[in-house]
Scaffold this motif. Structure first.
Motif, PDB file in Angstrom:
ATOM      1  N   GLN A 374    -113.771  72.030  58.351  1.00 15.00           N
ATOM      2  CA  GLN A 374    -113.095  71.947  59.550  1.00 15.00           C
ATOM      3  C   GLN A 374    -113.789  72.908  60.841  1.00 15.00           C
ATOM      4  N   MET A 375    -114.404  74.081  60.190  1.00 15.75           N
ATOM      5  CA  MET A 375    -115.000  74.726  61.050  1.00 15.75           C
ATOM      6  C   MET A 375    -116.189  74.079  61.863  1.00 15.75           C
ATOM      7  N   VAL A 376    -116.936  73.585  61.047  1.00 20.05           N
ATOM      8  CA  VAL A 376    -118.340  72.523  61.590  1.00 20.05           C
ATOM      9  C   VAL A 376    -117.381  71.359  62.578  1.00 20.05           C
ATOM     10  N   GLN A 377    -116.439  70.679  62.286  1.00 19.90           N
ATOM     11  CA  GLN A 377    -115.888  69.699  63.076  1.00 19.90           C
ATOM     12  C   GLN A 377    -115.161  70.522  64.444  1.00 19.90           C
ATOM     13  N   ALA A 378    -114.886  71.720  64.339  1.00 15.99           N
ATOM     14  CA  ALA A 378    -114.490  72.580  65.521  1.00 15.99           C
ATOM     15  C   ALA A 378    -115.547  73.036  66.324  1.00 15.99           C
ATOM     16  N   GLY A 379    -116.764  72.725  66.067  1.00 18.51           N
ATOM     17  CA  GLY A 379    -117.825  73.272  66.747  1.00 18.51           C
ATOM     18  C   GLY A 379    -118.445  74.893  66.799  1.00 18.51           C
ATOM     19  N   LEU A 380    -117.626  75.293  65.540  1.00 18.43           N
ATOM     20  CA  LEU A 380    -118.017  76.734  65.398  1.00 18.43           C
ATOM     21  C   LEU A 380    -119.532  77.007  65.259  1.00 18.43           C
ATOM     22  N   ILE A 381    -120.409  76.124  64.737  1.00 23.67           N
ATOM     23  CA  ILE A 381    -121.794  76.700  64.533  1.00 23.67           C
ATOM     24  C   ILE A 381    -122.486  76.852  65.838  1.00 23.67           C
ATOM     25  N   HIS A 382    -122.279  76.138  67.094  1.00 30.69           N
ATOM     26  CA  HIS A 382    -122.640  76.361  68.148  1.00 30.69           C
ATOM     27  C   HIS A 382    -122.001  77.544  68.925  1.00 30.69           C
ATOM     28  N   LYS A 383    -120.638  77.754  68.693  1.00 27.97           N
ATOM     29  CA  LYS A 383    -120.013  78.833  69.330  1.00 27.97           C
ATOM     30  C   LYS A 383    -120.705  80.343  68.655  1.00 27.97           C
ATOM     31  N   LEU A 384    -120.588  80.054  67.502  1.00 32.70           N
ATOM     32  CA  LEU A 384    -120.906  81.551  66.569  1.00 32.70           C
ATOM     33  C   LEU A 384    -122.586  82.015  66.913  1.00 32.70           C
ATOM     34  N   SER A 385    -123.238  80.816  67.056  1.00 37.60           N
ATOM     35  CA  SER A 385    -124.602  81.182  67.170  1.00 37.60           C
ATOM     36  C   SER A 385    -124.781  81.801  68.465  1.00 37.60           C
ATOM     37  N   LEU A 386    -124.246  81.339  69.610  1.00 37.97           N
ATOM     38  CA  LEU A 386    -124.036  82.008  71.008  1.00 37.97           C
ATOM     39  C   LEU A 386    -123.755  83.394  70.777  1.00 37.97           C
ATOM     40  N   MET A 387    -123.063  83.881  69.787  1.00 41.08           N
ATOM     41  CA  MET A 387    -122.492  85.263  69.622  1.00 41.08           C
ATOM     42  C   MET A 387    -123.364  86.143  68.794  1.00 41.08           C
ATOM     43  N   LEU A 388    -124.296  85.635  68.061  1.00 47.12           N
ATOM     44  CA  LEU A 388    -125.199  86.322  67.279  1.00 47.12           C
ATOM     45  C   LEU A 388    -125.697  87.670  67.935  1.00 47.12           C
ATOM     46  N   ALA A 389    -126.268  87.743  69.036  1.00 46.79           N
ATOM     47  CA  ALA A 389    -126.735  88.730  70.033  1.00 46.79           C
ATOM     48  C   ALA A 389    -125.689  89.866  70.222  1.00 46.79           C
ATOM     49  N   ASP A 390    -124.574  89.419  70.083  1.00 42.54           N
ATOM     50  CA  ASP A 390    -123.420  90.446  70.274  1.00 42.54           C
ATOM     51  C   ASP A 390    -123.303  91.775  69.324  1.00 42.54           C
ATOM     52  N   GLU A 391    -123.852  92.964  69.874  1.00 44.64           N
ATOM     53  CA  GLU A 391    -123.668  93.953  68.734  1.00 44.64           C
ATOM     54  C   GLU A 391    -122.396  94.311  68.108  1.00 44.64           C
ATOM     55  N   LYS A 392    -121.365  93.903  68.733  1.00 40.66           N
ATOM     56  CA  LYS A 392    -119.955  94.205  68.115  1.00 40.66           C
ATOM     57  C   LYS A 392    -119.561  93.173  66.995  1.00 40.66           C
ATOM     58  N   GLN A 393    -120.024  91.890  67.324  1.00 42.57           N
ATOM     59  CA  GLN A 393    -119.472  90.828  66.693  1.00 42.57           C
ATOM     60  C   GLN A 393    -120.517  90.058  65.888  1.00 42.57           C
ATOM     61  N   GLY A 394    -121.577  90.451  66.168  1.00 42.01           N
ATOM     62  CA  GLY A 394    -122.755  89.740  65.732  1.00 42.01           C
ATOM     63  C   GLY A 394    -122.921  89.535  63.882  1.00 42.01           C
ATOM     64  N   GLN A 395    -122.300  90.749  63.256  1.00 44.87           N
ATOM     65  CA  GLN A 395    -122.675  90.657  62.107  1.00 44.87           C
ATOM     66  C   GLN A 395    -121.562  89.694  61.406  1.00 44.87           C
TER      67      GLN A 395
END
Length: 755
Positions: A374-395
């Motif tokens: 369901q996460m893949v279907q909701a487009g989470l791979i792209h959304k979470l990939s954009l947030m990897l550089a975020d110091e607070k949420q990246g982990q």
């Protein structure tokens, strides 16, 4: 002044011991601590010392203000209160002086984390006083406006934790609040919100949960929440109907008017939902109470509330779902209600607390295969990939993406995002320092996909990985490189430049797990132009390979890589001849003879794919080797009938006079032999036309296959035709909450001890 009265005819007298003096922490009052010692008549009529009780008296000083004469007031207090000895007069004056000059607490002070922020409608034109609680209770018997005012005054008292103990003693006030909420909550949202808020103040402390449960406030909040969610749906439908003809001015004005009214109603409703859900969250500390909420569809209500826009309400709802998500039943409910799709919407918010809580909930849910889909279907791979550089949420984002990467179906999707370049950057920024396990584990998973491997190796990717892996002898980096080397095509040819470096790592002086990865990488290089004969001679690998083919010479993983390596180099005719001359072939045959024993050990492995491969391979072996066939059948029989065999063995070692233990000739069945060597134990007459049937041909006599993993398993006693269950009759399996659906829950409420 209180009068001490005897509560029982046996009491002869009570002796009061005067104690200490202190000031009340929040009110203009003195607190007198004293002890009462009762003398009672014994069974023979003789006086004896009875119970001792610590007591407290609060002397409220309503007339104390900045102009009060402290000396006169202190003398009056000592005269009227017999609990204070006249010698304490100077101390009383000092305490009164302190009270007179004590500053009032700042009304803008921050509330505790478990408290709710004030909302519209809580404002008052007077200050609530605990001495006037009876007057506030009287207001609860008037019309709705007076009820709201009375409840609000009591709420102002309840928001001060110091007042909760005293409010707890006032059963009249609490009972009246519960009654008004139960009977009139539909008549006023403000009144319902205020009264629930009062009980929320109690729910913020675990010791008061019994009080809230006693008045059934939790069940009321569930009903109110369900009702409000239905009202919300009706409002939405009504707005949609008035929006059908936007060109009509009359319709447009009517819609704007309805929208303005709707926004006002929505604001009040969301205040009510916040208080009610927060109270339920507090009560859910008890898993039994949480299970009751689950049975009343709390998960469905919370998921439905995710459509709202109020960020404070959403933080509360997502936090509640996160707490519930640790139990299997709740996780399944979230899957059914498509909670992931609604949570994906919240990843675009700017509210840091809401974003963090949402990611933590998604991390909990990402352990489930279906929810990852369901996460893949909701487009989470792209959304979470954009947030990897975020110091607070990246982990958190990386952990969720790592779980998604475990599934082979989704690995290729990462190649079409900025995820891999971001990961490689983070990987190389580590230098020689410690690398986060989530980071390298994620990279290892991605490297197992061909398209991802090409992206990883672009530019200097492979060169940098080899440099770090060989220099630091990093096992995990080498595991990633090994995954990269398994893909056919241009990626595999890039490894030709590193064959010598990898071969140089093969030796007894290196760590075994490190050698396994280097050897596995070499074994993957099935490149026709590679001169394996030169490599074997230059690095003297043949003796190493031969020595590590002997059973017990190394771990199974290393032996397996040695065998694969021999297969790879043997594709070269000259290398094959070299291997044959070295005496490696007999060692390989000896290993092959041990294969059935390994496969039998793995026949019941937890991994379904391993079980499938083992069973298929054993079936092939059984077709060509009758001796192995008997061993395999015997092992399968032992596995499926282990409970029955254990019962037989236990009975055989028990009472010597039990007839079950002996055959027709009086000889013990078990004696010193194996039970499987006594076929007469496993035959029964009258099957297949009167002949005896082999138990291995009729497994249905002894077990029902495939019933494991928490479900009921049956076995058959040879003397009975009735299946016997391993579950006690009448007993139902426990849920993940540790309780049974038919188990009764009991709650008791006992008021706090009198002070």
């Amino acid at each position: 002044m209180d009068k001490l009265q005897a509560e029982d005819a046996r009491y002869l007298k009570r002796k009061v011991k005067r104690g200490s003096l202190d000031v009340h922490p929040t009110e203009k009052a003195l607190v007198v601590q004293y002890e009462v010692e009762a003398t009672i008549l014994g069974e023979m009529g003789d006086p004896m010392v009875g119970e001792r009780k610590e007591c407290q008296k609060i002397i409220r000083l309503k007339s104390l203000n900045a102009n009060t004469d402290i000396t006169t007031l202190a003398r009056r207090v000592v005269e009227e209160c017999r609990l204070i000895h006249p010698s304490k007069l100077p101390e009383v004056e000092q305490l009164l002086f302190y009270l007179q000059n004590r500053k009032k607490p700042d009304k803008q002070e921050k509330h505790s984390p478990r408290d709710l922020t004030p909302f519209e409608g809580m404002e008052l034109d007077e200050e609530a006083n605990i001495n006037c609680i009876d007057d506030y209770v009287e207001l609860l018997y008037e019309d709705i406006p007076e009820k709201v005012r009375g409840a609000t005054l009591i709420l102002h008292l309840a928001r001060n934790p110091d007042n909760l103990e005293e409010l707890l003693q006032n059963e009249t006030a609490l009972g009246a609040l519960a009654r008004v909420l139960r009977e009139d909550w539909k008549q006023s949202v403000d009144m319902a919100t205020t009264i629930i808020y009062v009980f929320f103040c109690f729910s913020s402390f675990s010791q008061f949960h019994g009080l809230v449960t006693h008045y059934k406030i939790g069940a009321l909040c569930m009903n109110i929440t369900e009702h409000e969610l239905k009202r919300y749906d009706l409002w939405q439908d009504e707005l949609q109907k008035k929006k059908k003809d936007p060109d009509n001015q009359n319709v447009k004005k009517e819609h704007e008017k309805a929208l303005k009214k709707y926004q006002g109603l929505l604001s009040k409703q969301e205040q009510l939902l916040r208080v009610a859900l927060y109270l339920l969250l507090n009560l859910a500390e008890d898993t039994r109470t949480e299970l009751k909420m689950r049975n009343k569809n709390i998960v469905h209500m919370l998921v439905k509330t995710l459509d709202r826009e109020d960020e404070e309400l959403l933080v509360l709802v997502v936090s509640f779902l996160k707490k519930l998500s640790i139990f299997l039943e709740n996780k399944n409910d979230m899957a059914e209600t498509h909670a992931v799709e609604k949570l994906a919407r919240l990843l675009a918010c700017d509210h840091e607390n809401l974003l963090n809580t949402t990611l933590r909930l998604l991390l909990n849910l990402s352990f489930d295969t279906g929810l990852r889909s369901q996460m893949v279907q909701a487009g989470l791979i792209h959304k979470l990939s954009l947030m990897l550089a975020d110091e607070k949420q990246g982990q958190l984002c990386m952990c969720i993406l790592y779980h998604i990467s475990v599934d082979d179906r989704f690995k290729s999707m990462f190649a079409y995002t900025d995820c891999i370049p971001q990961l490689m950057k983070m990987l190389f920024e580590c230098g020689e320092s410690h690398m986060e396990p989530e980071l390298i584990s994620f990279c290892i998973n991605l490297a197992a996909n061909k398209r991802n491997a090409q992206v990883i190796c672009e530019g200097n990717g492979l060169k940098m990985l080899m440099k770090r892996g060989l220099k630091l002898k990093d096992v995990l980096i080498m595991k990633m490189i090994r995954n990269l080397s398994q893909h056919d095509g241009p990626t595999k040819n890039l490894f030709i430049d590193y064959v010598g470096d990898l071969a140089a790592q093969i030796g007894a002086e290196e760590r075994e797990e490190y050698v396994i990865e280097c050897l596995g990488t070499l074994a993957n290089l099935t490149i026709p132009d590679l001169d394996w004969e030169l490599v074997l001679k230059e690095y003297n690998l043949v003796p190493y390979l031969k020595d590590h083919l002997k059973p017990g010479s190394a771990e199974d993983d290393l032996i397996l890589e040695v065998v694969i390596m021999i297969g790879t180099v043997s594709m070269d005719d000259s290398c094959a001849a070299t291997m044959a001359k070295s005496g490696i072939i007999p060692a390989l045959i000896e290993l092959l003879n041990e294969a059935p024993a390994y496969l039998i050990d793995l026949m019941h492995d937890k991994n379904a794919e391993i079980r499938k491969v083992c069973n298929n391979t054993l079936d092939i072996i059984a077709e060509y080797d009758k001796e192995c066939e008997r061993k395999i059948q015997s092992e399968k029989f032992r596995w499926h009938n282990s409970q029955w065999l254990e019962m037989v063995e236990n009975r055989a070692m028990g009472d010597d006079g039990e007839p079950f233990m002996f055959g027709d000739d009086g000889e013990a069945f078990m004696h010193n032999g194996d039970i499987l060597e006594r076929p007469d134990l496993f035959y029964t007459a009258g099957i297949h036309g009167g002949r005896e049937a082999d138990i291995l041909e009729r497994p249905d006599l002894f077990y029902t296959a495939g019933i494991h993993g928490g479900r009921e398993t049956f076995w058959r006693d040879p003397t009975s035709s009735t299946p016997q269950s391993t579950v006690t009759p009448g007993q139902r399996p426990a849920t993940t909450y540790g309780t049974r659906p038919d188990e009764q829950f009991f709650y008791s409420y006992a008021g706090a001890a009198s002070r």
